[in-house]
Design a protein around this motif. Structure first.
Motif, mmCIF file in Angstrom:
data_model
loop_
_atom_site.group_PDB
_atom_site.id
_atom_site.type_symbol
_atom_site.label_atom_id
_atom_site.label_comp_id
_atom_site.label_asym_id
_atom_site.label_seq_id
_atom_site.Cartn_x
_atom_site.Cartn_y
_atom_site.Cartn_z
ATOM 1 N N LEU A 183 0.829 -1.200 0.000
ATOM 2 C CA LEU A 183 0.000 0.000 0.000
ATOM 3 C C LEU A 183 0.869 1.259 0.000
ATOM 4 O O LEU A 183 0.598 2.208 -0.736
ATOM 5 C CB LEU A 183 -0.933 -0.009 1.208
ATOM 6 C CG LEU A 183 -1.880 1.194 1.311
ATOM 7 C CD1 LEU A 183 -2.866 1.213 0.151
ATOM 8 C CD2 LEU A 183 -2.621 1.186 2.641
ATOM 9 N N LEU A 184 1.919 1.282 0.817
ATOM 10 C CA LEU A 184 2.810 2.444 0.850
ATOM 11 C C LEU A 184 3.445 2.690 -0.517
ATOM 12 O O LEU A 184 3.517 3.835 -0.986
ATOM 13 C CB LEU A 184 3.895 2.233 1.904
ATOM 14 C CG LEU A 184 3.465 2.325 3.369
ATOM 15 C CD1 LEU A 184 4.620 1.919 4.280
ATOM 16 C CD2 LEU A 184 2.986 3.732 3.710
ATOM 17 N N SER A 192 3.361 9.910 -8.344
ATOM 18 C CA SER A 192 4.231 10.193 -9.494
ATOM 19 C C SER A 192 3.643 9.724 -10.821
ATOM 20 O O SER A 192 4.204 10.007 -11.877
ATOM 21 C CB SER A 192 5.600 9.540 -9.289
ATOM 22 O OG SER A 192 5.481 8.132 -9.236
ATOM 23 N N GLY A 193 2.515 8.996 -10.768
ATOM 24 C CA GLY A 193 1.914 8.468 -11.991
ATOM 25 C C GLY A 193 2.503 7.162 -12.455
ATOM 26 O O GLY A 193 2.168 6.668 -13.539
ATOM 27 N N ALA A 194 3.385 6.569 -11.650
ATOM 28 C CA ALA A 194 4.031 5.310 -12.022
ATOM 29 C C ALA A 194 3.058 4.143 -11.874
ATOM 30 O O ALA A 194 2.014 4.244 -11.216
ATOM 31 C CB ALA A 194 5.271 5.080 -11.166
ATOM 32 N N THR A 195 3.421 3.024 -12.473
ATOM 33 C CA THR A 195 2.613 1.806 -12.431
ATOM 34 C C THR A 195 3.274 0.791 -11.510
ATOM 35 O O THR A 195 4.490 0.585 -11.573
ATOM 36 C CB THR A 195 2.458 1.205 -13.836
ATOM 37 O OG1 THR A 195 1.740 2.130 -14.667
ATOM 38 C CG2 THR A 195 1.716 -0.121 -13.801
ATOM 39 N N ASP A 248 -5.435 4.396 -5.336
ATOM 40 C CA ASP A 248 -5.638 5.068 -6.623
ATOM 41 C C ASP A 248 -4.380 4.963 -7.481
ATOM 42 O O ASP A 248 -3.854 5.954 -7.995
ATOM 43 C CB ASP A 248 -6.032 6.529 -6.428
ATOM 44 C CG ASP A 248 -6.517 7.185 -7.725
ATOM 45 O OD1 ASP A 248 -6.980 6.454 -8.625
ATOM 46 O OD2 ASP A 248 -6.422 8.421 -7.837
ATOM 47 N N CYS A 249 -3.922 3.729 -7.624
ATOM 48 C CA CYS A 249 -2.650 3.455 -8.307
ATOM 49 C C CYS A 249 -2.879 2.541 -9.499
ATOM 50 O O CYS A 249 -3.634 1.567 -9.409
ATOM 51 C CB CYS A 249 -1.697 2.784 -7.317
ATOM 52 S SG CYS A 249 -0.191 2.136 -8.054
ATOM 53 N N PRO A 250 -2.242 2.819 -10.646
ATOM 54 C CA PRO A 250 -2.307 1.886 -11.770
ATOM 55 C C PRO A 250 -1.646 0.561 -11.397
ATOM 56 O O PRO A 250 -0.580 0.540 -10.768
ATOM 57 C CB PRO A 250 -1.525 2.594 -12.880
ATOM 58 C CG PRO A 250 -1.413 4.014 -12.446
ATOM 59 C CD PRO A 250 -1.441 4.022 -10.962
ATOM 60 N N ALA A 271 -15.164 -2.260 -14.266
ATOM 61 C CA ALA A 271 -15.566 -1.221 -13.316
ATOM 62 C C ALA A 271 -14.819 0.094 -13.541
ATOM 63 O O ALA A 271 -15.058 1.063 -12.826
ATOM 64 C CB ALA A 271 -15.326 -1.713 -11.891
ATOM 65 N N GLY A 272 -13.919 0.111 -14.526
ATOM 66 C CA GLY A 272 -13.222 1.340 -14.865
ATOM 67 C C GLY A 272 -11.921 1.573 -14.132
ATOM 68 O O GLY A 272 -11.358 2.666 -14.200
ATOM 69 N N GLN A 273 -11.406 0.554 -13.456
ATOM 70 C CA GLN A 273 -10.162 0.719 -12.713
ATOM 71 C C GLN A 273 -8.965 0.550 -13.647
ATOM 72 O O GLN A 273 -9.019 -0.213 -14.622
ATOM 73 C CB GLN A 273 -10.088 -0.307 -11.574
ATOM 74 C CG GLN A 273 -8.944 -0.062 -10.585
ATOM 75 C CD GLN A 273 -9.009 -1.012 -9.391
ATOM 76 O OE1 GLN A 273 -10.031 -1.676 -9.155
ATOM 77 N NE2 GLN A 273 -7.927 -1.086 -8.638
ATOM 78 N N ASN A 274 -7.886 1.270 -13.354
ATOM 79 C CA ASN A 274 -6.659 1.149 -14.152
ATOM 80 C C ASN A 274 -5.915 -0.122 -13.773
ATOM 81 O O ASN A 274 -4.919 -0.111 -13.037
ATOM 82 C CB ASN A 274 -5.758 2.369 -13.936
ATOM 83 C CG ASN A 274 -6.208 3.570 -14.737
ATOM 84 O OD1 ASN A 274 -6.621 3.445 -15.889
ATOM 85 N ND2 ASN A 274 -6.152 4.742 -14.118
ATOM 86 N N VAL A 275 -6.427 -1.250 -14.256
ATOM 87 C CA VAL A 275 -5.837 -2.567 -14.013
ATOM 88 C C VAL A 275 -5.552 -3.209 -15.363
ATOM 89 O O VAL A 275 -6.414 -3.228 -16.251
ATOM 90 C CB VAL A 275 -6.767 -3.464 -13.178
ATOM 91 C CG1 VAL A 275 -6.201 -4.872 -13.058
ATOM 92 C CG2 VAL A 275 -6.974 -2.866 -11.788
ATOM 93 N N PHE A 276 -4.343 -3.720 -15.496
ATOM 94 C CA PHE A 276 -3.895 -4.337 -16.744
ATOM 95 C C PHE A 276 -3.225 -5.668 -16.411
ATOM 96 O O PHE A 276 -2.830 -5.892 -15.256
ATOM 97 C CB PHE A 276 -2.902 -3.422 -17.461
ATOM 98 C CG PHE A 276 -3.342 -1.979 -17.536
ATOM 99 C CD1 PHE A 276 -4.175 -1.549 -18.558
ATOM 100 C CD2 PHE A 276 -2.948 -1.060 -16.567
ATOM 101 C CE1 PHE A 276 -4.605 -0.235 -18.616
ATOM 102 C CE2 PHE A 276 -3.362 0.268 -16.619
ATOM 103 C CZ PHE A 276 -4.192 0.676 -17.641
#
Length: 477
Positions: A183-184, A192-195, A248-250, A271-276
């Motif tokens: 989580l941290l 930072s927008g990182a994945t 709220d992390c990719p 559900a619209g989550q940024n999951v790949f």
């Protein structure tokens, strides 16, 4: 140097086009459609008169063949330390093998050891790779030690072009991170927008099953698979998705192998989550039966997550068609059968985890086209275009278009080949696909305007590849 590829069918993620491709220097200069009105401006930009073919130093005949963007393998492990040994391919041998198979970019993993810094780790991996790679390369960062320093250094890594961080819910005592640590790191990545990339298996429960199997005398390689059931991959995947939603992390699930995990990814995406998620060729073509081969032969197929039963493979092919699975990478991490895999004879838990595959990914996925599992465009999309966008390399990579890097493959869809350790170029003493007959083969590989494979010969050299600082994931909502 200029190269004109004539007479081929250009295949992109959007479709096909009868076109010639002009390369000047390291870039694609023009894609010249055939059978249409001459575009004088395009030809003029390519250095030719409106009614003439562009001049070029090298002409490549692609009649009857596909012209595709060079493949991008977003998951490799060259020279990776594991279980007291190292994966057998160096950055030189592994990238040469990749080029033979039509891959012109890899994204490898820098592995943070406990008690070390991320930036020092990145420097160490640059020392391994810089000047040795035959094709272009980038890095992800494995975060195995979550602390105040490493969390701060994640932002510095992003600034250095490393925009994705892998964590593990498996391998307690080695790479494992607790939910709190995950989580941290996800919260820091979100800022930072990182994945965050996740190896999603419940390692705590798996270790109990492994101990129980060994205590009962079950030491053969097949028990590697039986002690890592698909339910524990599904549970960990669901948990990772929940943590990513809170932060709220990719999230990018690596080497997904089980239908249970795929269902969790599909639900999150719906559900619209940024999951790949990615899968790998071994999960599409091999099975638990391979792990059960007699005389310790099953050790060749030990990787994590493990090979599954065929019903999971069928689900993965469906996931590729529906885009619930976005990418096919290899998780290329080869260990020789003799000397390395042998370390686990008599105790499957000591078998180095990993399989070779970087050379055959494009071919094996083309076999999916031949079998009707995916379309031509989906082949290119999953092997080149989507990885370029996912890992911040598009439009420089992953596309046949003017201005892109001249990473181009001429592919013969009618050629026949038999996969074998006797003919592959990976630095490993076995093939996971020994004797498999497939249709399709790379004819020419071009990396940034240099012909590196042609006429059955390797024409490139170590050091021709360059490091690629990467932007952020381009699919983020």
């Amino acid at each position: 140097m200029s190269i004109l590829i004539r007479g081929g069918t250009v295949v992109t993620a959007e479709g096909t086009l009868d076109a010639d491709v002009l390369i000047v220097g390291e870039k694609i200069a023009a894609v010249l459609a055939r059978g249409s009105a001459t575009d004088a401006a395009t030809f003029a930009a390519a250095g030719a008169a409106a009614d003439a073919e562009p001049d070029a130093d090298v002409l490549i005949d692609a009649i009857g063949k596909y012209v595709i963007p060079g493949g991008i393998d977003g998951h490799t492990h060259m020279e990776m330390p594991f279980g007291g040994t190292f994966s057998a391919d160096t950055f030189e041998t592994g990238t040469k093998a990749a080029a033979w198979g039509g891959t012109t970019t890899i994204v490898d993993f820098a592995v943070q050891a406990k008690g070390t810094s991320l930036l020092a780790t990145l420097d160490k991996w640059h020392e391994k790779a810089d000047g040795n790679c035959a094709i272009d390369y980038g890095f992800h960062m494995i975060v195995s030690d979550v602390n105040e320093q490493s969390l701060k250094e994640m932002s510095a890594c992003v600034g250095a072009g490393v925009t994705s961080f892998k964590m593990f819910m498996a391998y307690p005592g080695v790479f494992y991170a607790t939910d709190g640590e995950i989580l941290l790191a996800m919260q820091q990545a979100s800022r930072s927008g990182a994945t965050i990339m996740m190896h999603a298996e419940n390692g705590i429960a798996i270790d109990q099953l492994v101990a129980q199997a060994i205590a009962a005398g079950h030491t053969d390689p097949v028990y590697h698979g039986l002690t890592r059931p698909p339910e524990l991959e599904g549970e960990a995947t669901s948990r990772a998705i929940t943590l990513a939603r809170v932060a709220d992390c990719p999230l990018y699930i690596v080497h997904l192998s089980a239908a249970h995990a795929l269902a969790a990814v599909a639900a999150a995406r719906d559900a619209g989550q940024n999951v790949f998620a990615e899968t790998c060729p071994q999960y599409l073509y091999l099975s638990l039966d391979d792990l059960a081969r007699p005389d310790f032969e099953g050790a060749k197929f030990v990787a994590s997550p493990p090979l599954r039963t065929p019903d999971h493979s069928a689900a993965l092919w469906r996931g590729l068609r529906t885009n619930d699975l976005s990418i096919v990478s290899t998780d290329h991490c080869p260990f020789c059968f003799k000397e390395q895999k042998e370390l686990g004879r008599g105790d499957f838990s000591k078998i180095p985890n990993g399989m070779p595959g970087v050379e055959h990914r494009m071919d094996l996925l083309h076999q999916g086209v031949v079998a009707g599992e995916i379309t031509l465009s989906r082949w290119v999309e999953t092997c080149a275009t989507t990885p370029a966008r996912m890992f911040g390399l598009y439009p420089r990579k992953g596309v046949i278009a003017a201005g892109a890097d001249a990473d181009v493959v001429v592919y013969d869809p009618a050629a026949k080949q038999t996969l074998s350790a006797a003919t592959h170029h990976m630095n490993v003493d076995y093939s996971a696909y020994e004797g498999m007959e497939i249709t399709g083969k790379v004819d020419v590989t071009i990396s940034r305007g240099r012909v590196v494979v042609a006429d059955g010969e390797f024409r490139g050299a170590a050091g021709q590849g360059t490091f690629l600082p990467r932007d952020l994931n381009q699919y983020l909502l």
